[in-house]
Motif scaffolding. Structure first.
Motif, short mmCIF file in Angstrom:
data_model
loop_
_atom_site.label_atom_id
_atom_site.label_comp_id
_atom_site.label_asym_id
_atom_site.label_seq_id
_atom_site.Cartn_x
_atom_site.Cartn_y
_atom_site.Cartn_z
N ALA A 195 0.86 -1.18 0.00
CA ALA A 195 0.00 0.00 0.00
C ALA A 195 0.90 1.23 0.00
N VAL A 196 0.59 2.18 -0.85
CA VAL A 196 1.36 3.40 -0.95
C VAL A 196 0.42 4.57 -0.75
N THR A 197 0.82 5.51 0.09
CA THR A 197 0.02 6.71 0.28
C THR A 197 0.90 7.92 0.03
N ALA A 198 0.28 9.03 -0.26
CA ALA A 198 1.01 10.27 -0.48
C ALA A 198 0.16 11.43 0.02
N GLU A 199 0.84 12.46 0.44
CA GLU A 199 0.16 13.67 0.87
C GLU A 199 0.59 14.81 -0.03
N ARG A 200 -0.35 15.53 -0.55
CA ARG A 200 -0.02 16.65 -1.43
C ARG A 200 0.45 17.82 -0.57
#
Length: 58
Positions: free
Chosen positions: A35-40
């Motif tokens: 699982a990969v998450t990112a925050e702008r």
């Protein structure tokens, strides 16, 4: 397999099931789930355009 109709899938699945049963009835499949998450953050917007305040006429 997904392009086969249910009537075409049935004999294939039956044959695969019979082959698995003949080898002991089970098998192990090794896989990894990631699982990969990112925050702008503040920075370039969509298509490399800078996020800038919008001006209104008035």
């Amino acid at each position: 397999m997904t392009r086969l109709s249910p009537d075409e899938q049935a004999p294939v699945l039956a044959a695969v099931g019979a082959a698995i049963d003949a080898l002991g009835g089970g098998f192990t499949v090794r896989y990894v789930t990631m699982a990969v998450t990112a925050e702008r953050t503040a920075g370039p917007g969509v298509c490399g355009q800078a996020d800038a305040p919008r001006r209104t006429q008035g």
